[in-house]
Design an enzyme around this catalytic site. Sequence first.
Site, PDB file in Angstrom:
ATOM      1  CD  GLU A  91      -0.486  -0.323   3.748  1.00 50.02           C
ATOM      2  OE1 GLU A  91      -1.349  -0.378   3.727  1.00 50.02           O
ATOM      3  OE2 GLU A  91      -0.214  -0.058   4.778  1.00 50.02           O
ATOM      4  CB  CYS A 142       2.875   0.908   9.312  1.00 50.96           C
ATOM      5  SG  CYS A 142       4.561  -0.037   8.824  1.00 50.96           S
TER       6      CYS A 142
HETATM    7  N1  SAH Z   1      10.287   0.209   8.947  1.00 52.03           N
HETATM    8  C1  SAH Z   1      10.430   1.138   8.796  1.00 52.03           C
HETATM    9  C2  SAH Z   1       9.666   1.681   7.788  1.00 52.03           C
HETATM   10  C3  SAH Z   1       8.290   1.869   7.886  1.00 52.03           C
HETATM   11  S1  SAH Z   1       7.692   2.147   9.775  1.00 52.03           S
HETATM   12  C4  SAH Z   1      10.381   1.472  10.357  1.00 52.03           C
HETATM   13  O1  SAH Z   1      10.004   1.253  10.647  1.00 52.03           O
HETATM   14  O2  SAH Z   1      10.229   2.915  10.479  1.00 52.03           O
HETATM   15  C5  SAH Z   1       6.909   3.786   9.187  1.00 52.03           C
HETATM   16  C6  SAH Z   1       6.424   4.079  10.637  1.00 52.03           C
HETATM   17  O3  SAH Z   1       5.369   3.466  11.356  1.00 52.03           O
HETATM   18  C7  SAH Z   1       7.803   3.239  11.967  1.00 52.03           C
HETATM   19  O4  SAH Z   1       8.071   4.407  13.301  1.00 52.03           O
HETATM   20  C8  SAH Z   1       6.395   2.598  12.739  1.00 52.03           C
HETATM   21  O5  SAH Z   1       7.348   2.839  14.232  1.00 52.03           O
HETATM   22  C9  SAH Z   1       4.871   3.218  12.409  1.00 52.03           C
HETATM   23  N2  SAH Z   1       4.134   2.757  12.634  1.00 52.03           N
HETATM   24  C10 SAH Z   1       4.355   1.608  12.445  1.00 52.03           C
HETATM   25  N3  SAH Z   1       2.860   0.683  13.070  1.00 52.03           N
HETATM   26  C11 SAH Z   1       2.098   1.875  13.521  1.00 52.03           C
HETATM   27  C12 SAH Z   1       0.573   2.230  14.215  1.00 52.03           C
HETATM   28  N4  SAH Z   1       0.320   1.158  15.291  1.00 52.03           N
HETATM   29  N5  SAH Z   1       1.105   3.065  15.084  1.00 52.03           N
HETATM   30  C13 SAH Z   1       1.037   4.366  14.747  1.00 52.03           C
HETATM   31  N6  SAH Z   1       2.291   4.439  13.807  1.00 52.03           N
HETATM   32  C14 SAH Z   1       3.172   3.168  13.831  1.00 52.03           C
HETATM   33 FE1  SF4 Z   2       8.395  -3.673  10.197  1.00 50.40          FE
HETATM   34 FE2  SF4 Z   2       8.259  -3.098  11.685  1.00 50.40          FE
HETATM   35 FE3  SF4 Z   2       9.202  -1.077  10.647  1.00 50.40          FE
HETATM   36 FE4  SF4 Z   2       6.346  -2.192  10.560  1.00 50.40          FE
HETATM   37  S1  SF4 Z   2       6.978  -0.636  12.362  1.00 50.40           S
HETATM   38  S2  SF4 Z   2       7.597  -1.731   8.378  1.00 50.40           S
HETATM   39  S3  SF4 Z   2       7.250  -3.874  11.810  1.00 50.40           S
HETATM   40  S4  SF4 Z   2      10.143  -2.445  10.786  1.00 50.40           S
END
Ligand code: SAH
Ligand code: SF4
Length: 392
Positions: A96, A346
């Site tokens: 997505e 995410c």
């Molecule tokens: N894998 C990379 C980039 C993709 S995730 C990373 O983890 O940085 C991008 C951002 O979305 C990250 O900072 C992650 O912690 C955040 N994220 C994931 N799930 C989330 C949620 N349920 N609520 C708020 N932020 C979230």
């Molecule tokens: Fe992967 Fe963690 Fe980033 Fe989600 S928050 S995309 S599990 S690294």
Amino acid sequence: MTLDERPGLSGLTPESLAAWLAERKVPAYRARQVADGVWGGSTESIDAMLTLPGSLRTELDGAFRFDTVADTELTEADGGLTEKALHRLADGALIESVLMHYPGRSGSRERHTLCISSQAGCAVGCPFCATGELGFGRDLEVAEIVDQVRLASRRLTAAGRRLTNIVFMGMGEPLLNLDRVLAAIEALNDPRRFGLGARHITVSTSGVVPGIRRLTALGPQFTLAVSLHAARDPLRDVLVPLNRRWPVAEVVAAARDHAAATGRRISYEVTMIGGVNDTEDDAIAMVALLRGDHAHVNLIPMNPVAHTPWTASPMRVIERFAETLRDAGIETTIRRNRGQEVGAACGQLAAERAGEPPAPAVARRRARLVTESAAALLGERSHEPAPVGVGE
Ligand code: SAH
Ligand code: SF4
């Protein structure tokens, strides 16, 4: 149904496109016309590249796909300010991207930011993240990464607007697909292709230290965001399982070296989870970790994810956390999460499509998270191994 295995046209470098044309004895100036069709923003197919002779269009179409994310479903939220795209790739993998519109206010120009995916699923497995719940699917190809951008950009162009920012904050860990992510950024950055300035591109990582070090060696590129979530190892072991391989001090040391070498400030992201990582002790630990750094902290209330026992911290708790950081001279911003109605954080939409796991599995998982985070709050480190498949 047979898989469409033609590579995406947008994944070709100018050199490989030139070589492909030369092999077919097509004059070199056609390369510019092909690139205009791919990157121009108004052409919808190879067939519509009318500056090219029909025979070349047929040959291109036999060898390449114009769009690797053609099968896309759009959903709107926030009164149209957030647009979520669910893309079904040729092999059925779901990824997505999310387009966020920020209207211009006095003194600031309007922005249109696209959040893109770098992998289908993710091996890191952060428990508060819906993508983590899916597990790892596969790395995206260069074309599959940049086609998310081309698609959104074509929609914006049709509306008389322009994409201003790209963030790698969708599904996947970009630094675990680094070769392709770097090739995609080169295409997005290249004035002959997408032509977006590096300052308008942000890559977010959960803390892949060798990847951060590789980026530092490459020199100033784009903004690096590090998903911090917790400053103490016991808690970060639970929230970002990669911490069991590269502990938080190593991550911050690599980020610090990156800031020093590139002169670019590091962004730290902290997803605020009620009663889990938002305590005064956590704020104090974060101050100890980051004091004096060229850094900016973003506090983001957690978006609800079905398979966790957790919810966002209350706003007054987030404000108090921010004050503790600011009092120590650490620049801190509280961000509102966009697109909650369509699960824009995410990987949430694709996770919903993957189907709910059985109720007993969800209950076991929730119970384990409660126990693990309680142990972490008492300072006990996790005995679980680091996630597999995350490189050396
Ligand atoms: N894998 C990379 C980039 C993709 S995730 C990373 O983890 O940085 C991008 C951002 O979305 C990250 O900072 C992650 O912690 C955040 N994220 C994931 N799930 C989330 C949620 N349920 N609520 C708020 N932020 C979230
Ligand atoms: Fe992967 Fe963690 Fe980033 Fe989600 S928050 S995309 S599990 S690294």
